[in-house]
Design a protein around this motif. Structure first.
Motif, PDB file in Angstrom:
ATOM      1  N   ARG A 147       0.820  -1.221   0.000  1.00  0.00           N
ATOM      2  CA  ARG A 147       0.000   0.000   0.000  1.00  0.00           C
ATOM      3  C   ARG A 147       0.852   1.269   0.000  1.00  0.00           C
ATOM      4  O   ARG A 147       0.406   2.325  -0.436  1.00  0.00           O
ATOM      5  CB  ARG A 147      -0.930   0.017   1.212  1.00  0.00           C
ATOM      6  N   ALA A 148       2.085   1.178   0.482  1.00  0.00           N
ATOM      7  CA  ALA A 148       2.944   2.358   0.541  1.00  0.00           C
ATOM      8  C   ALA A 148       3.489   2.732  -0.836  1.00  0.00           C
ATOM      9  O   ALA A 148       3.766   3.901  -1.106  1.00  0.00           O
ATOM     10  CB  ALA A 148       4.105   2.116   1.501  1.00  0.00           C
ATOM     11  N   THR A 149       3.651   1.759  -1.722  1.00  0.00           N
ATOM     12  CA  THR A 149       4.282   2.037  -3.013  1.00  0.00           C
ATOM     13  C   THR A 149       3.394   1.768  -4.221  1.00  0.00           C
ATOM     14  O   THR A 149       3.720   2.179  -5.321  1.00  0.00           O
ATOM     15  CB  THR A 149       5.548   1.179  -3.173  1.00  0.00           C
ATOM     16  N   THR A 150       2.287   1.070  -4.055  1.00  0.00           N
ATOM     17  CA  THR A 150       1.469   0.669  -5.195  1.00  0.00           C
ATOM     18  C   THR A 150       0.038   1.130  -5.015  1.00  0.00           C
ATOM     19  O   THR A 150      -0.532   0.991  -3.938  1.00  0.00           O
ATOM     20  CB  THR A 150       1.487  -0.867  -5.342  1.00  0.00           C
ATOM     21  N   THR A 151      -0.529   1.657  -6.087  1.00  0.00           N
ATOM     22  CA  THR A 151      -1.925   2.050  -6.079  1.00  0.00           C
ATOM     23  C   THR A 151      -2.669   1.170  -7.065  1.00  0.00           C
ATOM     24  O   THR A 151      -2.301   1.109  -8.235  1.00  0.00           O
ATOM     25  CB  THR A 151      -2.087   3.524  -6.496  1.00  0.00           C
ATOM     26  N   VAL A 152      -3.681   0.484  -6.605  1.00  0.00           N
ATOM     27  CA  VAL A 152      -4.502  -0.351  -7.473  1.00  0.00           C
ATOM     28  C   VAL A 152      -5.769   0.426  -7.779  1.00  0.00           C
ATOM     29  O   VAL A 152      -6.524   0.771  -6.877  1.00  0.00           O
ATOM     30  CB  VAL A 152      -4.835  -1.702  -6.806  1.00  0.00           C
ATOM     31  N   SER A 153      -5.976   0.746  -9.044  1.00  0.00           N
ATOM     32  CA  SER A 153      -7.150   1.525  -9.419  1.00  0.00           C
ATOM     33  C   SER A 153      -7.644   1.083 -10.780  1.00  0.00           C
ATOM     34  O   SER A 153      -7.145   0.125 -11.356  1.00  0.00           O
ATOM     35  CB  SER A 153      -6.809   3.012  -9.432  1.00  0.00           C
ATOM     36  N   GLU A 154      -8.590   1.805 -11.304  1.00  0.00           N
ATOM     37  CA  GLU A 154      -9.167   1.465 -12.604  1.00  0.00           C
ATOM     38  C   GLU A 154      -8.205   1.822 -13.731  1.00  0.00           C
ATOM     39  O   GLU A 154      -7.314   2.653 -13.573  1.00  0.00           O
ATOM     40  CB  GLU A 154     -10.485   2.206 -12.788  1.00  0.00           C
ATOM     41  N   ASN A 155      -8.402   1.207 -14.901  1.00  0.00           N
ATOM     42  CA  ASN A 155      -7.594   1.512 -16.073  1.00  0.00           C
ATOM     43  C   ASN A 155      -8.030   2.856 -16.632  1.00  0.00           C
ATOM     44  O   ASN A 155      -9.210   3.120 -16.806  1.00  0.00           O
ATOM     45  CB  ASN A 155      -7.754   0.437 -17.145  1.00  0.00           C
ATOM     46  N   ILE A 156      -7.056   3.706 -16.911  1.00  0.00           N
ATOM     47  CA  ILE A 156      -7.333   5.021 -17.467  1.00  0.00           C
ATOM     48  C   ILE A 156      -6.711   5.076 -18.855  1.00  0.00           C
ATOM     49  O   ILE A 156      -5.519   4.850 -19.011  1.00  0.00           O
ATOM     50  CB  ILE A 156      -6.747   6.137 -16.575  1.00  0.00           C
ATOM     51  N   ASN A 157      -7.531   5.358 -19.867  1.00  0.00           N
ATOM     52  CA  ASN A 157      -7.027   5.471 -21.230  1.00  0.00           C
ATOM     53  C   ASN A 157      -6.378   6.833 -21.404  1.00  0.00           C
ATOM     54  O   ASN A 157      -6.964   7.861 -21.073  1.00  0.00           O
ATOM     55  CB  ASN A 157      -8.157   5.291 -22.242  1.00  0.00           C
ATOM     56  N   LEU A 158      -5.155   6.837 -21.924  1.00  0.00           N
ATOM     57  CA  LEU A 158      -4.395   8.060 -22.093  1.00  0.00           C
ATOM     58  C   LEU A 158      -4.170   8.296 -23.569  1.00  0.00           C
ATOM     59  O   LEU A 158      -3.683   7.412 -24.272  1.00  0.00           O
ATOM     60  CB  LEU A 158      -3.056   7.933 -21.363  1.00  0.00           C
ATOM     61  N   LYS A 159      -4.518   9.473 -24.047  1.00  0.00           N
ATOM     62  CA  LYS A 159      -4.323   9.812 -25.453  1.00  0.00           C
ATOM     63  C   LYS A 159      -3.268  10.895 -25.526  1.00  0.00           C
ATOM     64  O   LYS A 159      -3.471  12.010 -25.043  1.00  0.00           O
ATOM     65  CB  LYS A 159      -5.638  10.292 -26.061  1.00  0.00           C
ATOM     66  N   LEU A 160      -2.120  10.555 -26.105  1.00  0.00           N
ATOM     67  CA  LEU A 160      -1.024  11.504 -26.214  1.00  0.00           C
ATOM     68  C   LEU A 160      -1.048  12.174 -27.579  1.00  0.00           C
ATOM     69  O   LEU A 160      -1.288  11.533 -28.589  1.00  0.00           O
ATOM     70  CB  LEU A 160       0.309  10.788 -26.027  1.00  0.00           C
ATOM     71  N   VAL A 161      -0.753  13.471 -27.594  1.00  0.00           N
ATOM     72  CA  VAL A 161      -0.690  14.221 -28.838  1.00  0.00           C
ATOM     73  C   VAL A 161       0.731  14.717 -28.992  1.00  0.00           C
ATOM     74  O   VAL A 161       1.295  15.312 -28.068  1.00  0.00           O
ATOM     75  CB  VAL A 161      -1.687  15.413 -28.800  1.00  0.00           C
ATOM     76  N   ALA A 162       1.345  14.451 -30.134  1.00  0.00           N
ATOM     77  CA  ALA A 162       2.735  14.836 -30.368  1.00  0.00           C
ATOM     78  C   ALA A 162       2.879  16.347 -30.409  1.00  0.00           C
ATOM     79  O   ALA A 162       2.096  17.037 -31.051  1.00  0.00           O
ATOM     80  CB  ALA A 162       3.237  14.228 -31.664  1.00  0.00           C
ATOM     81  N   GLY A 163       3.880  16.868 -29.719  1.00  0.00           N
ATOM     82  CA  GLY A 163       4.192  18.285 -29.769  1.00  0.00           C
ATOM     83  C   GLY A 163       3.238  19.180 -29.013  1.00  0.00           C
ATOM     84  O   GLY A 163       3.363  20.386 -29.081  1.00  0.00           O
ATOM     85  N   GLY A 164       2.286  18.627 -28.312  1.00  0.00           N
ATOM     86  CA  GLY A 164       1.357  19.429 -27.540  1.00  0.00           C
ATOM     87  C   GLY A 164       0.447  20.276 -28.401  1.00  0.00           C
ATOM     88  O   GLY A 164      -0.075  21.280 -27.962  1.00  0.00           O
TER      89      GLY A 164
END
Length: 159
Positions: free
Chosen positions: A68-85
Motif C-alpha cells: 500500500r505504501a508504493t502501489t496504487t490499485v485503481s481502474e484503467n485510465i485510457n491516455l491519449k497523447l498528442v505529439a508536440g502538444g
C-alpha cells in the motif's frame, strides 16, 4: 462514550452498536450493519503465474501482493497523447482544407502535359508509335522472339 459492541449474526452480518454525544450533548445510539463478502474473479493462467514471481528492485524481499505504501490499485485510465502538444483541430476544418486544395489543382495529362485526362489525350496515336502506348492502355508490338531469348516471351525466365 462507551466501547462499540460487535455481534455476528447467523447470516454473517456484523452489527456494531456504539453510543455517541451529538452537538446538543445528547446521548445517541449508532447502529451499523456490515456484510462482508469474498469476491473472486477469474484471471488467465499467465496472470496467475505472474502473481507468484519474486519481487525485484525497491520491492525486493517484501511480502506477496501490492504494498500500500508504493502501489496504487485503481481502474484503467485510457491516455491519449498528442505529439508536440498541438491542439487537435475539428474534422470540419480538415475537410474544408482538402476541398480547397483539390479545387485549386488542375487536370494535367501525364505525357503531353495538356489540360485533359491522359485517357483522352489527342496525341494518343502519335505516342503509341513512340513506345508510350502501353502506359496509356494501348497494345505494343511484340518484341523479337529469337532463339537467343532477347525478347520477352510468355514463358517465365528467372533473372
Amino acid at each position: 462514550m462507551t466501547m462499540p459492541t460487535e455481534t455476528v449474526g447467523p447470516d454473517g452480518i456484523i452489527t456494531i452498536v456504539e453510543w455517541k454525544l451529538d452537538e446538543d450533548d445528547r446521548k445517541v445510539k449508532v447502529t451499523r450493519r456490515v456484510r462482508r463478502r469474498l469476491q473472486t474473479s477469474q484471471v488467465s493462467h499467465t496472470v496467475a503465474e505472474r502473481k507468484h514471481w519474486t519481487k525485484f528492485g525497491a520491492e525486493k524481499g517484501k511480502s506477496a501482493g501490492p504494498d500500500r505504501a508504493t502501489t496504487t490499485v485503481s481502474e484503467n485510465i485510457n491516455l491519449k497523447l498528442v505529439a508536440g502538444g498541438q491542439k487537435a483541430e475539428p474534422a470540419e476544418d480538415e475537410a474544408a482544407k482538402a476541398k480547397a486544395t483539390v479545387g485549386t489543382k488542375r487536370i494535367m495529362c501525364r505525357f503531353c502535359k495538356g489540360d485533359h485526362y491522359t485517357s483522352k489525350c489527342p496525341l494518343k496515336d502519335t505516342l503509341e508509335g513512340a513506345g508510350m502506348g502501353d502506359m496509356m492502355g494501348g497494345d505494343m508490338a511484340p518484341a523479337d522472339e529469337g532463339a537467343g531469348g532477347g525478347g520477352m516471351g510468355s514463358k517465365y525466365v528467372p533473372p
